[in-house]
Structures are given as C-alpha cells and as structure tokens.
Scaffold this motif. Structure first.
Motif, short mmCIF file in Angstrom:
data_model
loop_
_atom_site.label_atom_id
_atom_site.label_comp_id
_atom_site.label_asym_id
_atom_site.label_seq_id
_atom_site.Cartn_x
_atom_site.Cartn_y
_atom_site.Cartn_z
N LEU A 1 -13.17 -19.18 -4.88
CA LEU A 1 -12.70 -20.51 -4.49
C LEU A 1 -12.65 -21.43 -5.70
O LEU A 1 -13.68 -21.80 -6.26
CB LEU A 1 -13.62 -21.10 -3.42
N GLN A 2 -11.45 -21.77 -6.12
CA GLN A 2 -11.26 -22.59 -7.30
C GLN A 2 -10.69 -23.95 -6.93
O GLN A 2 -9.86 -24.06 -6.01
CB GLN A 2 -10.33 -21.90 -8.30
N LEU A 3 -11.14 -24.98 -7.63
CA LEU A 3 -10.70 -26.33 -7.36
C LEU A 3 -9.19 -26.45 -7.45
O LEU A 3 -8.56 -25.93 -8.36
CB LEU A 3 -11.35 -27.29 -8.37
N ASP A 4 -8.60 -27.11 -6.45
CA ASP A 4 -7.18 -27.45 -6.38
C ASP A 4 -6.26 -26.30 -5.95
O ASP A 4 -5.04 -26.48 -5.86
CB ASP A 4 -6.68 -28.01 -7.72
N LYS A 5 -6.82 -25.13 -5.67
CA LYS A 5 -5.99 -24.02 -5.20
C LYS A 5 -5.97 -23.98 -3.67
O LYS A 5 -6.83 -24.56 -3.01
CB LYS A 5 -6.49 -22.70 -5.76
N VAL A 6 -4.94 -23.29 -3.11
CA VAL A 6 -4.74 -23.23 -1.67
C VAL A 6 -5.15 -21.85 -1.15
O VAL A 6 -4.84 -20.83 -1.78
CB VAL A 6 -3.27 -23.52 -1.31
N TYR A 7 -5.84 -21.82 0.01
CA TYR A 7 -6.36 -20.57 0.55
C TYR A 7 -6.17 -20.51 2.06
O TYR A 7 -6.12 -21.53 2.75
CB TYR A 7 -7.87 -20.44 0.26
N TYR A 8 -6.08 -19.25 2.56
CA TYR A 8 -6.25 -18.98 3.98
C TYR A 8 -7.72 -18.60 4.16
O TYR A 8 -8.24 -17.74 3.44
CB TYR A 8 -5.37 -17.82 4.45
N ILE A 9 -8.40 -19.23 5.13
CA ILE A 9 -9.81 -18.94 5.38
C ILE A 9 -10.00 -18.66 6.86
O ILE A 9 -9.47 -19.37 7.71
CB ILE A 9 -10.70 -20.13 4.95
N SER A 10 -10.76 -17.60 7.15
CA SER A 10 -11.03 -17.24 8.54
C SER A 10 -12.42 -16.63 8.64
O SER A 10 -13.08 -16.35 7.63
CB SER A 10 -9.97 -16.25 9.07
N LYS A 11 -12.84 -16.41 9.89
CA LYS A 11 -14.13 -15.80 10.21
C LYS A 11 -15.31 -16.60 9.68
O LYS A 11 -16.30 -16.04 9.20
CB LYS A 11 -14.19 -14.35 9.71
N GLY A 12 -15.20 -17.93 9.78
CA GLY A 12 -16.33 -18.79 9.47
C GLY A 12 -16.93 -19.31 10.75
O GLY A 12 -16.41 -19.08 11.85
N SER A 13 -18.04 -20.03 10.64
CA SER A 13 -18.67 -20.62 11.82
C SER A 13 -18.79 -22.13 11.63
O SER A 13 -18.84 -22.62 10.50
CB SER A 13 -20.06 -20.01 12.06
N LEU A 14 -18.83 -22.84 12.75
CA LEU A 14 -18.93 -24.29 12.70
C LEU A 14 -20.17 -24.77 13.46
O LEU A 14 -20.63 -24.10 14.40
CB LEU A 14 -17.69 -24.95 13.31
N ARG A 15 -20.69 -25.90 13.03
CA ARG A 15 -21.80 -26.56 13.72
C ARG A 15 -21.65 -28.06 13.54
O ARG A 15 -20.86 -28.51 12.72
CB ARG A 15 -23.14 -26.08 13.18
N MET A 16 -22.43 -28.81 14.31
CA MET A 16 -22.38 -30.26 14.17
C MET A 16 -22.81 -30.66 12.77
O MET A 16 -23.77 -30.12 12.23
CB MET A 16 -23.29 -30.94 15.20
N ALA A 17 -22.09 -31.59 12.18
CA ALA A 17 -22.38 -32.01 10.81
C ALA A 17 -23.60 -32.91 10.78
O ALA A 17 -23.81 -33.72 11.68
CB ALA A 17 -21.18 -32.73 10.22
N ASN A 18 -24.40 -32.75 9.74
CA ASN A 18 -25.51 -33.67 9.48
C ASN A 18 -24.94 -34.85 8.70
O ASN A 18 -24.70 -34.77 7.50
CB ASN A 18 -26.61 -32.96 8.67
N LYS A 19 -24.68 -35.95 9.40
CA LYS A 19 -23.99 -37.09 8.78
C LYS A 19 -24.76 -37.70 7.62
O LYS A 19 -24.20 -38.37 6.76
CB LYS A 19 -23.72 -38.16 9.84
N GLN A 20 -26.08 -37.42 7.58
CA GLN A 20 -26.89 -37.97 6.50
C GLN A 20 -26.52 -37.35 5.15
O GLN A 20 -26.65 -37.98 4.10
CB GLN A 20 -28.38 -37.72 6.78
N TYR A 21 -26.04 -36.09 5.19
CA TYR A 21 -25.72 -35.40 3.95
C TYR A 21 -24.23 -35.09 3.81
O TYR A 21 -23.80 -34.58 2.78
CB TYR A 21 -26.51 -34.09 3.86
#
Length: 472
Positions: free
Chosen positions: A95-115
């Motif tokens: 993963l390089q800054l400013d490049k475009v990617y297809y990303i899959s098979k990740g997981s999501l959770r509620m964000a910790n707004k403090q961080y």
C-alpha cells in the motif's frame, strides 16, 4: 474502463458498479458509504490518501507491527484501515501513498472517535487473508484528485482544542530539538520524543512534539536540514492545551518533508519574501496556560481555597491567576538538577568534571543547573504547595540556579544563600497557576504548577476593586 453510462441495469445495483480488474476478472465495487459490519463480501476501489509509519507494539496479547492508512473512494468518503502483525508485514510495502487499489475481505467495526482521524462511523481492519490489488490502469481516471488536505492555520488552532479533533498543519520549520526520551508510567519503557517549532503565514508559531519512530526517523531528517527551513506537512495531529496550545503526533500521524503541493509552494514563497524577517508570536500566548505576560492579571482570578478543592484539575488542567505571597521555601530541598546545556535534560554525573546526556548521547565536561523548586503560597483564604521550574523560580529568587548553588557551597557567617531564599518570601505577586490531577501508587494527587509570575500592579488592583464595588 467501462463507464457507468454504458453499463446494463443489472450491473448497477444500489450504488455498486461492476469494474474489470487488470486480471480481466469482474469485481462488484461498493462505495465506502454503503459498508457496514454485517455485510458479506465486498470490494472497494480507493486511493491511499494517508499512510502512517510502521510501528512496533507490545501488550498482553503479544507483540508485532502495526500501521494505518486512510482510504478515499471516488465519492470522497474516507475510512481508516489498520493492519496488525502478519497483515502489517504483508501490506506495508504494497500500500503506497497516492496509489489506487481494489481491497476486499476486510472487516469493519464501530470507530473509536477518540482516535479516529477521518469522519466515518466505522473503521476497517485488514488481515493476512485480505486482498489488495493495485488498479494500475485506473489510477489516472480515478475521479478523486491526488491527495488533498484541509490545513488549519496555526493562529486558529486554539479554537479547536475543546472539540478534541485531529488537525492537519503545514508550516515552516523554525527549530528542531534534540532527541530525548520520557518514561512510560505503566511499564517504565523509554519513549523517544522530539520538539519541532512551526511557523505559517498567520505569523504564529506552535510546538509540535514528534513521538516514537516519527521522532527518530522524520525528526532526524528534519534536524539534518533544519538550517534550510524546510516545509513540514503533518496530517492527523492531536491538539493539546499545554502552553496554551501545542501539537503531538500519534500512531496515525503522517509526516512529509518539503511536499510537492501548491499550499507548500505558497508557504515557501511567503517565507522567502516576508516570513524570514516578520515578527511572530506563540499561538498559545493569549490562551489559558500560555505565557503571554500582557494577559490581564484579572483573567481567571481566584483564591487559593478555590484552587485546592479536590475536584479541581480532573480530566484536564485548569488555570488561575492568584494574588498571593510565598510564606515558606524549604531550605534543605533539592532546588535544582544538573542539566545538559544543549537539551536541558538531566545529566548523569560520571565524575566531578564529566557528565553523560542520554538525550544528546554524548559526554560533556560542562553543565548547568535548572530549578525544580517547591514553595508554599499563602493568601487570606488558605495556603497551597506549588512547584516552580527554572524560569519562574529564577524570577522569584532573582538569581540563576548556578549562582544560588555557588552561594550554597560558600555559606558562611554572611549566608548569601539564605538571604536570597528569604528575599523571595513575603513579596506580593500575581501567580498564573495550573492545577492538574496526577496518580501515584494508586492515589490521586493534585499538582499545582507556577506558569508565570508578575509583580502586583496596585493601581490596576485598586481600579478592579472599585469596578466590582460599582457593579455591586
């Protein structure tokens, strides 16, 4: 690339688009806004708009590497993605800054707004089984322009302290401090830190504290070229009310030196034409906790009994102005420490003429002394013990710590040391004091620290009292 306009109705479902990848296979691309933790398989097409350094961590579950990226899709929606251990090792170079990617098979959770450094209700985690494929052929047609930032002017930082938000800052480096360390309270581990002073077109400065790897790597790079006044861009900085206002890097902060962006070019042009010779002031000088001596001494005026209430200073430090007297200074206390003349860090005394500085990592034959004085303040309402550090203690005693040390060593019948200490007592002054709660051995304690000291202006005091009487 197949445009949305030429796709069939079956290919456009609830904001999803079917896009061919460079491998010739089709992927149903979801907008970030449509993702949630209960969703099954999904693929997003995103640009990496921020990337943190690779860091190491240790906790009860083990140790390893970790890093974060901020991902932005063509709608401009952002999400933060974190990779730990095997995933961090696998994807850090991918993963390089400013490049475009297809990303899959990740997981999501509620964000910790403090961080969280982006506005999204969720945050993403990628594991070693996640899929990341660079969209080489689509980078040029990706709607989102190259990385964009919303910089906060240094003069406006104070407005956002209470919001506990992260900010992006662009500034000219005015100075770079030495690499020092502080001990973590939980396990006594040493944490590297380095202070950098930044200036921008608002003609105000702010201290940015870099921590951990950022202090060592980017901080060292800045120190090497500090004389050239480089431009520093920092994204995802935490705001603090220390010294009025200050900035700190976090594990998600991205730092770039001399970035090739229009805002940096404009800042450089201003600095070369006007900024080098323009007068500047610290951004926090006029804020609570700042060091501006021109602040009204009646701002936040209080008496000692109000400051010493047990709940004062919980959560974050609070500041007061107090008119009081020093009633007692312990004559046998350790009133100073032996300090490095470069970084002011405490020195290790190897012999009577040799010292070692952990911060500068070098030996020295010279040192200086800096105050760490304890004194008791008294007013009509009560009394309180306060700490006074070098500049404030020197203002109170009228002599430097080096001179007072010499007086102490030469004490005789005409004891100049005791005279200097007694002279500081029973003088009316206005003290700017911070009150904060600390914890030691499981016990909470209040710590009162002198921030500034000014003589009493009796004319102003009289006018203030008269004004109060008229209002009453």
């Amino acid at each position: 690339m197949t445009s949305v306009a030429t796709m069939s109705a079956a290919q456009i479902v609830e904001g999803q688009t079917t896009t061919p990848t460079k491998m010739g296979l089709s992927k149903r691309v979801y907008p970030i806004l449509s993702l949630n933790p209960y969703q099954g398989n999904w693929t997003i097409k995103v640009r990496v708009t921020s990337k943190s350094p690779l860091r190491t961590f240790k906790n009860a579950r083990g140790d390893g590497n970790v890093f974060n990226v901020e991902l932005t899709d063509e709608d401009g929606t952002q999400i933060q993605a974190t990779m730990f251990k095997d995933a961090a090792d696998k994807f850090y170079d991918v993963l390089q800054l400013d490049k475009v990617y297809y990303i899959s098979k990740g997981s999501l959770r509620m964000a910790n707004k403090q961080y969280a450094t982006v506005k999204n209700d969720y945050e993403m985690t990628l594991n070693a089984n996640s899929e990341v494929t660079e969209a080489v052929d689509e980078a040029s047609s990706f709607k989102l322009p190259s990385t964009t930032y919303s910089f906060t002017k240094i003069s406006e930082l104070g407005q956002h302290i209470s919001a506990k938000r992260f900010v992006d800052v662009l500034g000219v480096v005015q100075s770079v401090g030495p690499l020092t360390t502080v001990n973590r309270k939980t396990n006594n581990d040493e944490i590297p830190k380095r202070d950098v002073v930044l200036l921008d077109q608002s003609q105000q400065t702010v201290v940015l504290t870099l921590w951990n790897n950022t202090a060592e790597k980017e901080g060292a790079a800045l120190a090497d070229i500090a004389s050239e006044s480089p431009i520093l861009m920092a994204k995802g900085l935490r705001l603090s009310d220390f010294q009025g206002v200050s900035l700190s890097s976090t594990m998600n902060t991205m730092v770039l030196i001399n970035p090739s962006i229009p805002d940096a070019n404009d800042l450089r042009a201003w600095y070369e034409q006007d900024g080098k010779t323009a007068s500047s002031t610290p951004a926090g000088a006029s804020l609570p906790g700042g060091t501006n001596q021109s602040r009204s001494s009646f701002t936040d005026r209080a008496v000692l009994s109000e400051i010493t209430e047990p709940s004062v200073g919980e959560g974050k430090p609070v500041y007061f102005n107090v008119r009081a007297y020093i009633s007692f200074i312990k004559p046998d206390q350790a009133m100073w420490y032996i300090a490095c003349q470069t970084c002011n860090r405490k020195l290790v005394e190897e012999s009577t003429s040799s010292y070692w500085c952990e911060g500068c990592q070098k030996h020295s034959e010279t040192c200086s002394r800096r105050y760490i004085m304890q004194a008791k303040l008294l007013d009509f309402s009560g009394e309180a013990w306060v700490s006074a550090f070098n500049e404030q203690a020197e203002s109170l005693l009228g002599v430097s710590a080096d001179n007072l040390s010499e007086m102490r060593s030469q004490a005789g019948e005409d004891n100049q040391y005791e005279k200097a200490v007694r002279k500081a007592m029973w003088q009316p002054r206005v003290y700017r004091i911070s009150a904060a709660q600390t914890e030691y051995m499981g016990e909470k304690r209040q710590r009162l620290t002198v921030r500034t000291v000014v003589p009493v202006d009796w004319v102003a005091e009289s006018k203030n009292l008269l004004a109060k009487m008229v209002k009453a």
